[in-house]
Write an enzyme that holds these catalytic residues in place. Structure first.
Site, PDB file in Angstrom:
ATOM      1  N   HIS A  31       0.835  -1.205   0.000  1.00  0.00           N
ATOM      2  CA  HIS A  31       0.000   0.000   0.000  1.00  0.00           C
ATOM      3  C   HIS A  31       0.875   1.263   0.000  1.00  0.00           C
ATOM      4  CE1 HIS A  31      -3.645   2.379   1.174  1.00  0.00           C
ATOM      5  NE2 HIS A  31      -2.707   3.171   1.626  1.00  0.00           N
ATOM      6  N   GLU A  32       1.757   1.338   0.970  1.00  0.00           N
ATOM      7  CA  GLU A  32       2.572   2.557   1.092  1.00  0.00           C
ATOM      8  C   GLU A  32       3.538   2.690  -0.086  1.00  0.00           C
ATOM      9  OE1 GLU A  32       1.423   4.611   3.005  1.00  0.00           O
ATOM     10  OE2 GLU A  32       0.262   3.327   4.360  1.00  0.00           O
TER      11      GLU A  32
ATOM     12  N   HIS B 223       1.824   4.392  -2.885  1.00  0.00           N
ATOM     13  CA  HIS B 223       1.868   5.857  -2.745  1.00  0.00           C
ATOM     14  C   HIS B 223       3.228   6.385  -3.202  1.00  0.00           C
ATOM     15  CE1 HIS B 223      -1.850   6.836  -0.692  1.00  0.00           C
ATOM     16  NE2 HIS B 223      -1.642   5.979   0.289  1.00  0.00           N
TER      17      HIS B 223
ATOM     18  N   GLU C 132      -4.458   7.875  -3.288  1.00  0.00           N
ATOM     19  CA  GLU C 132      -4.918   6.651  -2.635  1.00  0.00           C
ATOM     20  C   GLU C 132      -5.241   5.567  -3.668  1.00  0.00           C
ATOM     21  OE1 GLU C 132      -4.683   6.162   0.467  1.00  0.00           O
ATOM     22  OE2 GLU C 132      -5.909   4.420   0.911  1.00  0.00           O
TER      23      GLU C 132
HETATM   24 MG    MG Z   1      -3.038   5.408   1.848  1.00  0.00          MG
END
Ligand code: MG
Length: 502
Positions: free
Chosen positions: A267-268, A271, A297
């Site tokens: 997830h990170e 980003h 996001e």
């Molecule tokens: Mg996020």
């Protein structure tokens, strides 16, 4: 970048803002990763001071004049128009809210963050409540100064996602909720759900050092540039750009569950890949950021879910998982792992929620924030309101505030209006993936672990543009239409229908 003389001076001035933003971000990163508990008050003062300098830069008469002049120019180039749009949106808060309130908010947030961490650890909502009260009040005051709006929460939403309103959020959640609730009910009744827990309940330990190595392996596969970033541990995983060549991420490790760190890391990193892919020419200009938080996001949720929970990805990953955890996962087949990564189970913690129930967690926060900011809900009653809504949306109730109202970091940081961007991010991710599937053999590419092909597509279509386009323009360019929740709904129904044999 194509800009005229007026803009050159404006951009020069903006560079100071950009530098201060990054300096402030370093203080924040350090606060999350390293700060000793007793250092909170001093750090709050440091952050407040940098915030004051930042506010002063935004308010400098010369800067305001340059912006006005730039804005009044005729035939603005695409770059110029985007610069004006971004400065007006970013600057709104500083232009309209009195400086003392801005500084007070920054200081309160830094102190509140440290209090929240401790309150969460000890499960003491009452310790955090006075800070939260103050944060709500400061947000109400800020909203009032920015715009005399019927719903001050709309003003706060717009600060995070340009043009977002509470009525649009309600529309979206009203569309999602019936399908998701129905899907959860069907899944619960399915034969497959009854087999649940067999593996997760086994008393196995996944060493942190192994998890860290696996996370690093995935980061390299995703082509996250470790020379232009780093990965640490924090109480809430996040990513933060400290510069075009210093985009950091954090993760967390659960000794009993290897999936959490893998999901958080992907997830990170999603980003961070966006940040590492923004056109270098935009660095230190008003185009250096993402189009919007929801678009940002979409990139994290894309890697976490569209890739990371894709059955073909799990197939690809299975030999690696078994190599990292030979004892724990020996004899665990691909099908079981696919199922383990896609288990649907209403749970208490948003960041650990499965794809089906995740947006219900966001709906709950959206309603509570809307009520708090509109004085329909006093802070004292927040924990009980939380429990009531958990029951309504997810059918379960937390026994502690640690697993309830204290779980998320956002309110302690002063952020009200941020949560809905998470759901929009999920919707954008599904819409972009639908487009990718028309252009790439997505399932095959994922199954072969050819992440370079996927990243190249994201770079070309989304990352490189920074904030040149508004989220709506970008989405139209990429997919031919504006945000449409139908892509997420059909993705989720199809995928989980297959996994649970519905
Ligand atoms: Mg996020």
């Amino acid at each position: 970048m194509r800009v005229n003389k007026n803009f050159e001076k404006l951009l020069e001035k903006y560079k100071e803002i950009s530098l201060l933003k990054k300096i402030s971000a370093i203080l924040e990163w350090d606060m999350n990763v390293n700060l000793p508990r007793e250092g909170a008050v001093e750090r709050a003062a440091q952050i407040a001071y940098v915030t004051e300098m930042l506010a002063e830069k935004w308010l400098e008469p010369e800067f305001r004049n340059l912006l006005k002049k730039a804005e009044a120019g005729k035939n603005l180039s695409q770059d110029e128009a985007a610069i004006v749009r971004n400065l007006n949106h970013q600057g709104k808060y500083y232009f309209k809210v009195p400086k003392e309130i801005i500084i007070e908010t920054a200081k309160t947030a830094a102190e509140a963050f440290m209090v929240w961490q401790e309150a969460k650890k000890q499960n003491k909502f009452l310790d955090f409540a006075p800070y939260l009260k103050k944060i709500v009040t400061l947000n109400q005051i800020a909203a009032k100064h920015i715009k005399d709006s019927k719903n001050p929460y709309d003003t706060l939403l717009d600060l995070f996602e340009p043009g977002l309103t509470s009525s649009f959020c309600s529309q979206i959640f009203n569309k999602l909720q019936p399908t998701l609730t129905d899907l959860v009910r069907k899944i619960k009744r399915s034969k497959k759900a009854k087999l649940e827990g067999e593996l997760t309940n086994r008393e196995l330990i996944y060493l942190v050092q192994d998890q860290r190595q696996l996370a690093t392996f995935i980061l390299k596969k995703m082509d996250y540039k470790l020379d232009s970033g780093r990965m640490d541990v924090s109480s809430h995983p996040f990513s933060i750009p400290l510069g075009r060549h210093d985009v950091r991420i954090t993760t967390w490790y659960r000794e009993r569950d290897f999936r959490e760190s893998l999901s958080a890391t992907m997830h990170e990193a999603g980003h961070a890949l966006h940040e590492q892919g923004i056109n270098e020419e935009y660095s230190q200009t008003p185009l250096e950021d993402e189009s919007s938080l929801a678009i940002h996001e979409s990139q994290s949720r894309f890697w976490e879910n569209q890739v990371g929970r894709h059955p073909e990805f799990i197939k690809f990953l299975t030999p690696t998982l078994q190599a990292f955890y030979p004892e724990q996962l020996s004899g665990v087949g691909v099908e079981t792992l696919i199922y383990l990564f896609n288990q649907v189970n209403p749970s208490l913690i948003r960041v650990e929620a499965d794809e089906v129930t995740y947006n219900l967690h966001v709906a709950l926060r959206f309603e509570l924030e809307n009520d708090l900011i509109n004085n329909r809900l006093p802070v004292e009653k927040l924990p009980s309101a939380w429990r009531t809504k958990m029951k309504k949306y997810l059918g379960i109730v937390p026994e502690t505030d640690r697993e309830g109202v204290l779980q998320d970091v956002h309110w302690s940081l002063g952020s009200f209006g941020y949560f809905p961007t998470y759901t929009l991010g999920n919707l954008y991710a599904a819409q972009f993936t639908n487009k990718i599937k028309q252009e790439l053999h997505f399932d095959e590419v994922v199954g072969n672990g050819e992440f370079g092909t996927i990243l190249a597509w994201l770079r070309e279509n989304i990352h490189r543009w920074g904030s040149l386009y508004s989220p709506e323009e970008l989405t139209r360019r990429v997919t031919g239409e504006k945000l449409n929740p139908k892509y997420f709904l059909s993705y989720i129904s199809k995928k989980y229908g297959q996994i649970y044999n519905l």
